[in-house]
Scaffold this motif. Sequence first.
Motif, mmCIF file in Angstrom:
data_model
loop_
_atom_site.group_PDB
_atom_site.id
_atom_site.type_symbol
_atom_site.label_atom_id
_atom_site.label_comp_id
_atom_site.label_asym_id
_atom_site.label_seq_id
_atom_site.Cartn_x
_atom_site.Cartn_y
_atom_site.Cartn_z
ATOM 1 N N VAL A 57 -27.035 19.645 31.420
ATOM 2 C CA VAL A 57 -28.195 20.350 31.948
ATOM 3 C C VAL A 57 -27.801 21.034 33.249
ATOM 4 O O VAL A 57 -27.321 20.398 34.190
ATOM 5 N N LEU A 58 -28.001 22.335 33.245
ATOM 6 C CA LEU A 58 -27.607 23.138 34.396
ATOM 7 C C LEU A 58 -28.874 23.617 35.084
ATOM 8 O O LEU A 58 -29.814 24.086 34.436
ATOM 9 N N HIS A 59 -28.899 23.487 36.395
ATOM 10 C CA HIS A 59 -30.045 23.971 37.148
ATOM 11 C C HIS A 59 -29.551 24.502 38.472
ATOM 12 O O HIS A 59 -28.882 23.793 39.201
ATOM 13 N N ARG A 60 -29.863 25.743 38.756
ATOM 14 C CA ARG A 60 -29.407 26.410 39.972
ATOM 15 C C ARG A 60 -27.901 26.251 40.177
ATOM 16 O O ARG A 60 -27.431 25.948 41.272
ATOM 17 N N GLY A 61 -27.167 26.401 39.090
ATOM 18 C CA GLY A 61 -25.720 26.411 39.188
ATOM 19 C C GLY A 61 -25.091 25.045 39.356
ATOM 20 O O GLY A 61 -23.889 24.939 39.600
ATOM 21 N N LEU B 104 -24.744 20.874 37.911
ATOM 22 C CA LEU B 104 -24.894 20.000 36.761
ATOM 23 C C LEU B 104 -25.905 18.917 37.106
ATOM 24 O O LEU B 104 -25.664 18.078 37.974
ATOM 25 N N LEU B 105 -27.050 18.957 36.400
ATOM 26 C CA LEU B 105 -28.131 18.050 36.741
ATOM 27 C C LEU B 105 -28.058 16.786 35.915
ATOM 28 O O LEU B 105 -28.424 15.703 36.353
ATOM 29 N N ALA B 106 -27.598 16.927 34.694
ATOM 30 C CA ALA B 106 -27.526 15.764 33.813
ATOM 31 C C ALA B 106 -26.459 16.013 32.766
ATOM 32 O O ALA B 106 -26.144 17.157 32.438
ATOM 33 N N ASP B 107 -25.883 14.943 32.270
ATOM 34 C CA ASP B 107 -24.805 15.017 31.288
ATOM 35 C C ASP B 107 -24.963 13.807 30.388
ATOM 36 O O ASP B 107 -24.747 12.677 30.805
ATOM 37 N N GLY B 108 -25.391 14.029 29.154
ATOM 38 C CA GLY B 108 -25.590 12.896 28.258
ATOM 39 C C GLY B 108 -25.978 13.368 26.878
ATOM 40 O O GLY B 108 -25.870 14.543 26.564
#
Lengths: 246, 303
Positions: free
Chosen positions: B203-207, B209-213
């Motif tokens: 999950v990408l937000h404002r450049g 990595l917000l989440a990885d799963g």
Amino acid sequence: MNSLIKLELTRALRNRKFLFFSVMYPSLLFLIIAGNADSTSKVDGTGLTLPTYMMVSMASFGALTAVLMGNSERIAKEREGGWVRQLRLTTLPGRGYVLAKTASAAVVSLPSIVIVFVVAAAVKDVRLDAWQWLALTGAIWAGSLVFAALGVAIGYLATGDAVRPITMITYFGLSMLGGLWMPTTTFPQWLQDIAKWLPTHAYAALGQAIEQSRAPHAQDIAILVVSFALFAGGAAWLYRKDTLKA
Amino acid sequence: MTTTAPVVAFDQVSKAYGEVRAVDGLTLTLRPGETVALLGPNGAGKSTTLDLLLGLKQPDGGSVRLFGTTPREAIVAGRVGAMLQSGGLMDEVTVAELVRLACALHPKPYKPNDVLARAGVAQIADRKVNKLSGGQAQRVRFALATAGDSDLIVLDEPTTGMDVTTRQAFWATMREQADQGRTVLFATHYLEEADAIADRVLVLHRGRLLADGTAAEIKAKAGARRIAFDLDGVIDEAPLRELPFLTSIDISAQTVRIQSTDADATVHALYGLGLYPRNLEVAGLGLEQAFVAITAAEEAKQS
């Protein structure tokens, strides 16, 4: 890269409007301009008859059309549309796209030159030595590279709605002022002074020198070489700028 | 060539356009055989990330490696097939001609007819590229990306311009690529699409990595379901606030709106209270809301 050249060519040959303008149009224009001229009166200061003189002008014009009109607009369009980016994701080397465009334009420009020659020889009895025909074809064909580079530069310079008017103005300006449509000797003096510095004028003068069986003027060669360096350098610079931006 | 090098390795990669940090210190690794969704709303930096990955843009800082080499070297070696969102096509040539070109340019090409068939464009092979619908053009772009035996397939919002039915048919085509053992990375702003295909979601937000799963983990993290219903009479708030897996509740007049990380359990408990909810609706959170939820959670954690 050959596969891209082949496909560019297939496309160019399929485009009837483009083929008409680059291949047939110069010959038709030759017939209109030189059609009623008698074959004895000479163009001022050249020693050439009007049909002989105009044959080179129109062959040059045809080559100019093929290399300039085809490429600039397409490059601008394909650059904006993202096709150029897509090609960068293939093994095609960076310059391959531009080279393929130039090569395919060169293939189309050859018949436009030859057809003007054939029409001039058949209809207006233009007669030259065999070496002159060959040298003319070679010189006009090779000289068209100058304008192919200009076409690429415009394609990388302009975008969207601007590219067509810029191409048109360049194309008609260079053709008319360079004396491709009528001998520059018919121009007022001040316009002649401008015209002799234009690459199109030097381009046609190259062919006319061959018809006169004399060495071309150093100034014309210099103008063509400098123009080529300028256009090709400009195209390369704009290409790099575009690549970094993309 | 090192076979142990990760398929994709981003190390502290940054890219800014003036003041805007499109990609901000991104570090990630993709391993062979993974099907990865790059998920984010518009403007999250997905396209810039893919441009950096493919070497179309140079990072301001950090390094991007594909198979232990530069992106360009990996492309020249025929290890990467890619489809861009803005992937313009050559006008006035046929689909088949364009696919043949892509095959000719690939170091390990497939037969053009096979590529056409697999991408589902065999029946429009003789059509001019500029006469295609949006969804057909997307399939042609996909054909170009899969013209050869690449190890990594990168797709930027591949189903843009497709309706729901063609989108689902296209997912099957994408899955085939993954089933052949390839690493598939695709950008999308549909959580549903990530859920349907990817075994890993970034999950990408404002450049960043917000989440990885897995998709399920992402959804859970986002407080993924929204429950709404009406109750008759005077609403007793206290037991509702005690419902399990509840992350937020909003009561206005007769309508109750709940966000829950496990909607099934929450609804079950709701009936367990002896209530009779009417007009019950359970819906997934939109991705946009899921981001707000994840971002809020991240910010709460940091402060």
